[in-house]
Design an enzyme around this catalytic site. Structure first.
Site, mmCIF file in Angstrom:
data_model
loop_
_atom_site.group_PDB
_atom_site.id
_atom_site.type_symbol
_atom_site.label_atom_id
_atom_site.label_comp_id
_atom_site.label_asym_id
_atom_site.label_seq_id
_atom_site.Cartn_x
_atom_site.Cartn_y
_atom_site.Cartn_z
ATOM 1 N N HIS A 81 6.086 44.669 18.353
ATOM 2 C CA HIS A 81 6.800 43.994 17.273
ATOM 3 C C HIS A 81 6.900 44.876 16.033
ATOM 4 C CE1 HIS A 81 3.069 43.360 15.013
ATOM 5 N NE2 HIS A 81 2.509 43.009 16.153
ATOM 6 N N GLU A 95 -0.472 37.588 21.644
ATOM 7 C CA GLU A 95 -1.523 38.470 21.135
ATOM 8 C C GLU A 95 -2.870 38.101 21.735
ATOM 9 O OE1 GLU A 95 -2.899 41.049 20.211
ATOM 10 O OE2 GLU A 95 -2.427 41.250 18.063
#
Length: 241
Positions: free
Chosen positions: A12, A101
């Protein structure tokens, strides 16, 4: 065996969490200054610009080389990156929670210094077990993430047979992809992790060769440098990525 003809792993763009992490380490603070839960941490202005630059670069590739499908972590910073990058390609982004995550459990929002101060016994246990197998209280180890990635690869191989698949996720997730796809040992993976920090919106690319996905590019940021975008990464072994 079915599977994508190419796999692009994209971290990201820079998030406000990355910025807060850098500030906390610079100040020697034990915790990051964030008022949102980890799944909702947004991109910084720099992160949005990085994701848009990636989208422009992808759109300029010859049609046979562009991604044809996109799957993302559902966390805001990853999903926004995926949407901004896939927009110029006209591709729909599908979220998959297996790409989320790593769960830091009780250590969420903490720096290494904070963990050593508040949880000295856990810090000692982490030193003993090592980064790959250590599981924070209520959280996940890298080995736990590997189980998620193995599951995802098994199902997505069927769904995206012959696609050029772009996956947008997080630093530890991308490193664990390397562990699984390249059949690395724990020691080999940790050596790679010590040598390179995965940059925001960097590309790690695999191409199918002789029926197997082979690494052809790791942590590439040429698409950012070519557009004069900031290249950001953790200069230290960050607790969160």
């Amino acid at each position: 065996m079915p599977g994508p003809s190419a796999l692009w792993l994209v971290r990201h763009g820079e998030s406000i969490g990355n910025v807060a992490d850098a500030q906390a380490h610079a100040q020697g603070a034990g915790r990051l200054k964030l008022d949102v839960r980890d799944p909702d941490v947004p991109l910084s202005d720099t992160g949005r610009s990085q994701a848009q630059a990636l989208g422009r670069w992808l759109a300029e590739l010859p049609a046979p080389e562009r991604p044809t499908a996109v799957v993302s972590s559902p966390f805001t910073r990853a999903l926004t990156t995926a949407q901004l990058a896939a927009g110029p390609l006209g591709l729909r982004v599908r979220a998959d929670e297996r790409l989320r995550e790593r769960d830091f459990g009780a250590f969420d929002g903490m720096t290494g210094a904070g963990i050593r101060e508040e949880y000295p016994q856990e810090a000692d246990r982490r030193d003993l077990l090592g980064k790959f197998y250590y599981r924070p209280p209520g959280g996940e180890s890298w080995a736990d993430v590997a189980l998620r990635i193995r599951s995802l690869l098994a199902t997505e191989a069927l769904r995206h047979d012959c696609d050029r698949l772009m996956v947008v996720a997080h630093q530890a997730v991308i490193m664990v992809f390397r562990y699984v796809l390249e059949e690395l040992t724990e020691q080999e993976l940790m050596e790679v992790d010590r040598e390179q920090r995965v940059a925001n919106t960097s590309i790690t690319r695999y191409e199918t060769q002789d029926g197997e996905l082979r690494l052809v590019q790791f942590n590439a940021v040429d698409h950012l440098a070519g557009q004069d975008e900031d290249i950001t990464e953790e200069p230290h072994a960050a607790e969160q990525s």
